[in-house]
Every structure is written in C-alpha cells, then in structure tokens.
Design a protein around this motif. Structure first.
Motif, PDB file in Angstrom:
ATOM      1  N   ALA A 108       5.775   6.853  18.300  1.00  0.00           N
ATOM      2  CA  ALA A 108       5.603   7.185  16.880  1.00  0.00           C
ATOM      3  C   ALA A 108       6.046   6.032  15.990  1.00  0.00           C
ATOM      4  CB  ALA A 108       6.382   8.454  16.546  1.00  0.00           C
ATOM      5  N   VAL A 109       7.160   5.385  16.354  1.00  0.00           N
ATOM      6  CA  VAL A 109       7.677   4.264  15.556  1.00  0.00           C
ATOM      7  C   VAL A 109       6.685   3.110  15.538  1.00  0.00           C
ATOM      8  CG1 VAL A 109       9.457   2.469  15.494  1.00  0.00           C
ATOM      9  CG2 VAL A 109      10.099   4.855  15.848  1.00  0.00           C
ATOM     10  N   PHE A 110       6.094   2.798  16.678  1.00  0.00           N
ATOM     11  CA  PHE A 110       5.131   1.705  16.749  1.00  0.00           C
ATOM     12  C   PHE A 110       3.843   2.039  15.991  1.00  0.00           C
ATOM     13  CE2 PHE A 110       7.614   0.054  20.377  1.00  0.00           C
ATOM     14  CZ  PHE A 110       7.624  -1.293  20.046  1.00  0.00           C
ATOM     15  N   PHE A 111       3.438   3.317  16.013  1.00  0.00           N
ATOM     16  CA  PHE A 111       2.183   3.701  15.361  1.00  0.00           C
ATOM     17  C   PHE A 111       2.335   3.892  13.858  1.00  0.00           C
ATOM     18  CE2 PHE A 111      -1.121   6.867  14.208  1.00  0.00           C
ATOM     19  CZ  PHE A 111      -2.229   6.127  14.560  1.00  0.00           C
ATOM     20  N   LEU A 112       3.541   4.158  13.388  1.00  0.00           N
ATOM     21  CA  LEU A 112       3.772   4.484  11.980  1.00  0.00           C
ATOM     22  C   LEU A 112       3.224   3.437  11.003  1.00  0.00           C
ATOM     23  CD1 LEU A 112       5.036   6.646  10.173  1.00  0.00           C
ATOM     24  CD2 LEU A 112       7.188   5.373  10.267  1.00  0.00           C
ATOM     25  N   PRO A 113       3.389   2.119  11.257  1.00  0.00           N
ATOM     26  CA  PRO A 113       2.860   1.140  10.282  1.00  0.00           C
ATOM     27  C   PRO A 113       1.369   1.285  10.020  1.00  0.00           C
ATOM     28  CG  PRO A 113       4.335   0.063  11.827  1.00  0.00           C
ATOM     29  CD  PRO A 113       4.129   1.458  12.335  1.00  0.00           C
ATOM     30  N   TYR A 114       0.610   1.718  11.029  1.00  0.00           N
ATOM     31  CA  TYR A 114      -0.846   1.792  10.873  1.00  0.00           C
ATOM     32  C   TYR A 114      -1.261   2.858   9.868  1.00  0.00           C
ATOM     33  CZ  TYR A 114      -5.758   1.557  12.177  1.00  0.00           C
ATOM     34  OH  TYR A 114      -7.128   1.394  12.149  1.00  0.00           O
ATOM     35  N   ILE A 115      -0.442   3.884   9.676  1.00  0.00           N
ATOM     36  CA  ILE A 115      -0.794   4.958   8.748  1.00  0.00           C
ATOM     37  C   ILE A 115       0.011   4.872   7.457  1.00  0.00           C
ATOM     38  CG2 ILE A 115      -1.541   6.533  10.561  1.00  0.00           C
ATOM     39  CD1 ILE A 115       1.169   7.901  10.406  1.00  0.00           C
ATOM     40  N   THR A 116       0.766   3.793   7.304  1.00  0.00           N
ATOM     41  CA  THR A 116       1.545   3.589   6.087  1.00  0.00           C
ATOM     42  C   THR A 116       0.673   2.941   5.019  1.00  0.00           C
ATOM     43  OG1 THR A 116       3.517   3.265   7.440  1.00  0.00           O
ATOM     44  CG2 THR A 116       3.657   2.566   5.146  1.00  0.00           C
ATOM     45  N   ASN A 117       0.944   3.249   3.762  1.00  0.00           N
ATOM     46  CA  ASN A 117       0.187   2.678   2.650  1.00  0.00           C
ATOM     47  C   ASN A 117       0.217   1.153   2.708  1.00  0.00           C
ATOM     48  OD1 ASN A 117       0.225   1.555  -0.341  1.00  0.00           O
ATOM     49  ND2 ASN A 117      -0.964   3.436  -0.336  1.00  0.00           N
ATOM     50  N   GLY A 118      -0.970   0.541   2.715  1.00  0.00           N
ATOM     51  CA  GLY A 118      -1.079  -0.904   2.887  1.00  0.00           C
ATOM     52  C   GLY A 118      -0.422  -1.702   1.788  1.00  0.00           C
ATOM     53  N   VAL A 119      -0.557  -1.252   0.536  1.00  0.00           N
ATOM     54  CA  VAL A 119       0.029  -1.993  -0.582  1.00  0.00           C
ATOM     55  C   VAL A 119       1.552  -1.945  -0.514  1.00  0.00           C
ATOM     56  CG1 VAL A 119       0.215  -2.109  -3.088  1.00  0.00           C
ATOM     57  CG2 VAL A 119      -1.984  -1.581  -2.024  1.00  0.00           C
ATOM     58  N   ALA A 120       2.099  -0.778  -0.161  1.00  0.00           N
ATOM     59  CA  ALA A 120       3.553  -0.663  -0.019  1.00  0.00           C
ATOM     60  C   ALA A 120       4.059  -1.592   1.084  1.00  0.00           C
ATOM     61  CB  ALA A 120       3.931   0.779   0.288  1.00  0.00           C
ATOM     62  N   VAL A 121       3.337  -1.616   2.210  1.00  0.00           N
ATOM     63  CA  VAL A 121       3.697  -2.512   3.312  1.00  0.00           C
ATOM     64  C   VAL A 121       3.658  -3.969   2.850  1.00  0.00           C
ATOM     65  CG1 VAL A 121       2.863  -3.410   5.518  1.00  0.00           C
ATOM     66  CG2 VAL A 121       3.015  -0.952   5.155  1.00  0.00           C
ATOM     67  N   ALA A 122       2.644  -4.314   2.075  1.00  0.00           N
ATOM     68  CA  ALA A 122       2.501  -5.696   1.601  1.00  0.00           C
ATOM     69  C   ALA A 122       3.697  -6.121   0.771  1.00  0.00           C
ATOM     70  CB  ALA A 122       1.216  -5.826   0.793  1.00  0.00           C
ATOM     71  N   PHE A 123       4.160  -5.252  -0.127  1.00  0.00           N
ATOM     72  CA  PHE A 123       5.284  -5.620  -0.985  1.00  0.00           C
ATOM     73  C   PHE A 123       6.592  -5.721  -0.194  1.00  0.00           C
ATOM     74  CE2 PHE A 123       2.495  -4.204  -4.501  1.00  0.00           C
ATOM     75  CZ  PHE A 123       2.596  -5.339  -5.300  1.00  0.00           C
ATOM     76  N   VAL A 124       6.752  -4.872   0.809  1.00  0.00           N
ATOM     77  CA  VAL A 124       7.952  -4.977   1.654  1.00  0.00           C
ATOM     78  C   VAL A 124       7.967  -6.315   2.386  1.00  0.00           C
ATOM     79  CG1 VAL A 124       9.104  -4.036   3.682  1.00  0.00           C
ATOM     80  CG2 VAL A 124       8.257  -2.487   1.913  1.00  0.00           C
ATOM     81  N   TRP A 125       6.833  -6.696   2.951  1.00  0.00           N
ATOM     82  CA  TRP A 125       6.769  -7.980   3.650  1.00  0.00           C
ATOM     83  C   TRP A 125       6.912  -9.156   2.695  1.00  0.00           C
ATOM     84  CZ3 TRP A 125       7.186  -9.260   8.575  1.00  0.00           C
ATOM     85  CH2 TRP A 125       7.010  -8.270   9.538  1.00  0.00           C
ATOM     86  N   MET A 126       6.451  -8.990   1.465  1.00  0.00           N
ATOM     87  CA  MET A 126       6.614 -10.048   0.478  1.00  0.00           C
ATOM     88  C   MET A 126       8.094 -10.318   0.232  1.00  0.00           C
ATOM     89  SD  MET A 126       4.812 -10.358  -3.271  1.00  0.00           S
ATOM     90  CE  MET A 126       5.531  -8.827  -3.852  1.00  0.00           C
ATOM     91  N   LEU A 127       8.903  -9.258   0.204  1.00  0.00           N
ATOM     92  CA  LEU A 127      10.347  -9.424   0.052  1.00  0.00           C
ATOM     93  C   LEU A 127      10.967 -10.033   1.312  1.00  0.00           C
ATOM     94  CD1 LEU A 127      11.225  -6.033  -1.697  1.00  0.00           C
ATOM     95  CD2 LEU A 127      11.065  -8.287  -2.762  1.00  0.00           C
ATOM     96  N   LEU A 128      10.495  -9.606   2.479  1.00  0.00           N
ATOM     97  CA  LEU A 128      11.034 -10.147   3.724  1.00  0.00           C
ATOM     98  C   LEU A 128      10.757 -11.635   3.866  1.00  0.00           C
ATOM     99  CD1 LEU A 128      10.045  -7.286   6.215  1.00  0.00           C
ATOM    100  CD2 LEU A 128      12.328  -7.803   5.336  1.00  0.00           C
ATOM    101  N   PHE A 129       9.587 -12.071   3.364  1.00  0.00           N
ATOM    102  CA  PHE A 129       9.198 -13.475   3.484  1.00  0.00           C
ATOM    103  C   PHE A 129       9.607 -14.317   2.267  1.00  0.00           C
ATOM    104  CE2 PHE A 129       5.940 -12.157   6.716  1.00  0.00           C
ATOM    105  CZ  PHE A 129       6.343 -13.052   7.707  1.00  0.00           C
ATOM    106  N   HIS A 130      10.426 -13.759   1.390  1.00  0.00           N
ATOM    107  CA  HIS A 130      10.858 -14.520   0.220  1.00  0.00           C
ATOM    108  C   HIS A 130      11.499 -15.834   0.670  1.00  0.00           C
ATOM    109  CE1 HIS A 130      13.088 -15.606  -3.437  1.00  0.00           C
ATOM    110  NE2 HIS A 130      12.231 -14.820  -4.077  1.00  0.00           N
TER     111      HIS A 130
END
Length: 294
Positions: A108-130
C-alpha cells in the motif's frame, strides 16, 4: 440448432455494449485528431474567426524552432525514467512477493504515490529539491558534497530531478502489475530450479524475468506513452524553466495553444508528437520479438 434471429439479436447486443466506448472514442479522439490534422495546415489564431491555409509552413517552422529541439531532448531525458522505474518495480515486487513482514502495508505504501494528487506531489518534491534548504541537498552536504546540484533552480539539472520524481511516481503502479504477473509463475518451475541447485539470482534471471517479460513489455510501452503525454507536474513546478531547460513536448503543445493561441502551429506540434509516440511504440514492438517470451 440456433436460428438466424437469435444470432442477429446476439450480434445486435454486442453492438449495444461497444457503442458507448465507440461513440466516446469517436467524439473525443478520432474527430479532434482529424480536426487537429486539418488545423496543422492553417495559420489560425484562437481569437480569430478566420483560418488561413499555409500548407506545410507550420511543419517547416517547427523544424527551424530551437524550442522544439530542446523540448525533444528534454522529453527523451524524461523517458529514461521509465525503464529505471520498471526495473526497480520488478525488484520491489520480487521482495514483496515473498513472506515479508508487513507485506500488505508495504504494498500500500509503495502504491500510494500513484493515486496521490499530482500537483500536491509536485509541490512536495519542489520543497525537497530546494537548492539551499531542501532536505536532499542538506543530506548531500552532510556526506561531504560541498556543491550539490541546483536541481530546479539550475538550467542543467531540472530534468534529472523530474526523472527521480517520475521513477518514484510510476514505481507503485509497476510494482502492482508485476505482483500480479509473479502470481502466474508456475511454482513447480521454481521448485525444480531449487532442487537443481540454482541460486536466487539464476532463478530470477533464467526463469522469472523471461516469464514476466510480456508484463515488462506492457509496462514499457504504456510507461513511455504516459511519460510523453505528461506535462502537469512540469507545469506545476517549473513552468518549463529556468528558461526552457525543462520544456517538454507536451508542455510545448500546451503553451503554444493556450498561452500564445497559435492553434495551427500547436496542431502541427501535436501531429509530430503523435508520430513520435507511434515511432517509439513501433520500435518497441519490433524489438520485443527478441526478448519477450509468450
């Protein structure tokens, strides 16, 4: 013996069942595709009522456009994430297919990103890659890398950051498909390999990988198509920047059509993107005869 009337009713019922999909595909794919093909030979601004026929001028302009070549290069770099994600998904699926502790939770943990809102994921990664304060660069500094990559703030590295995000995003879906394929591997073959003294690596390489090769082919084909079409995550994080360093083909079509309103030119780009997808798929279809086992 069944009568002709019964056969006719069965045939009619089949047409009734396929009609909704057929109508949907016709209205929302075939007709727009034909309309776009026609528009590609015109100079039509979205706000204008008149479309001027220009022949192949849009295509000639496209092959003189530096943004097109930069977008093509970035798209190819982005597509490199697909085989990496497929390979990692197979590795994860092999581990989770065993009697692993918390196996269901990990799936479930591995599959969860695929069903997560793409824009929300993008902003989280934007902070991680700051570049300055992001956790990723802080970790790299902590292990001795004095000048870590600028990621989205540099013109050299944004596509590699997107590759990492896309690998992570596709991993869960690919893993689930592989888990289903691994259930179909005959247990007697694995048992025979074990009796013959085959190592775990030999079993994976000689038995499992060939048997799941149709699944690998399916994931590669669909993965490349999804990646070529994807633009939301790039638009949300960088808008194609800095400059045009993260401009990809789908974003090129979108901006040309809905930001600059050059519908004729955007249609020509979309036709070339479609031909690009067909070419990539045809190459894979030709190559699969040498490594896919049915």
């Amino acid at each position: 013996m069944l009568g002709k009337g019964w056969m006719r009713r069965q045939r009619l019922m089949g047409y009734v069942f396929i009609a909704p999909n057929f109508i949907g595909v016709t209205l929302f794919f075939f007709l727009p595709a034909l309309f776009a093909l026609g528009l590609s030979f015109t100079d039509w601004i979205f706000t204008s009522r008149k479309a001027v026929f220009v022949g192949l001028e849009n295509y000639a302009r496209l092959f003189r456009d530096e943004v097109f070549y930069e977008s093509l290069k970035n798209t190819l770099i982005f597509m490199a994430s697909v085989p990496v994600s497929v390979a990692l998904a197979l590795l994860v699926a092999l581990v989770l297919n065993r009697s692993t502790y918390l196996k269901s939770t990990l799936r479930a943990v591995f599959f969860l990103p695929y069903i997560t809102n793409g824009v929300a994921v993008a902003f989280v990664w934007m902070l991680l890659f700051h570049a300055k304060d992001g956790p990723i660069n802080q970790f790299l500094r902590s292990i001795g890398i004095a000048n870590p990559p600028g990621w989205f703030s540099s013109t050299d590295t944004p596509m590699y950051a997107f590759d990492i995000i896309w690998i992570w995003f596709l991993l869960g879906y690919n893993m689930i498909i592989y888990l289903a394929a691994l259930q179909e591997v005959p247990a007697e073959l694995l048992e025979a390999a074990k009796i013959d003294g085959a190592s775990a690596w030999q079993t994976v390489r000689r038995i499992i990988v060939p048997l799941v090769s149709p699944t690998s082919f399916f994931l590669l084909v669909t993965g490349f198509i999804v990646t070529i079409r994807a633009f939301g995550i790039v638009e949300a994080v960088t808008h194609g920047g800095p400059g045009i360093s993260s401009h990809i083909l789908s974003l090129f079509v979108y901006k040309t059509a809905f930001r600059y309103y050059e519908m004729g030119y955007a249609s020509a780009i979309s036709v070339i993107v479609f031909l690009f997808v067909i070419a990539i798929t045809a190459l894979q279809w030709y190559g699969q005869r040498k490594w896919v086992n049915y």
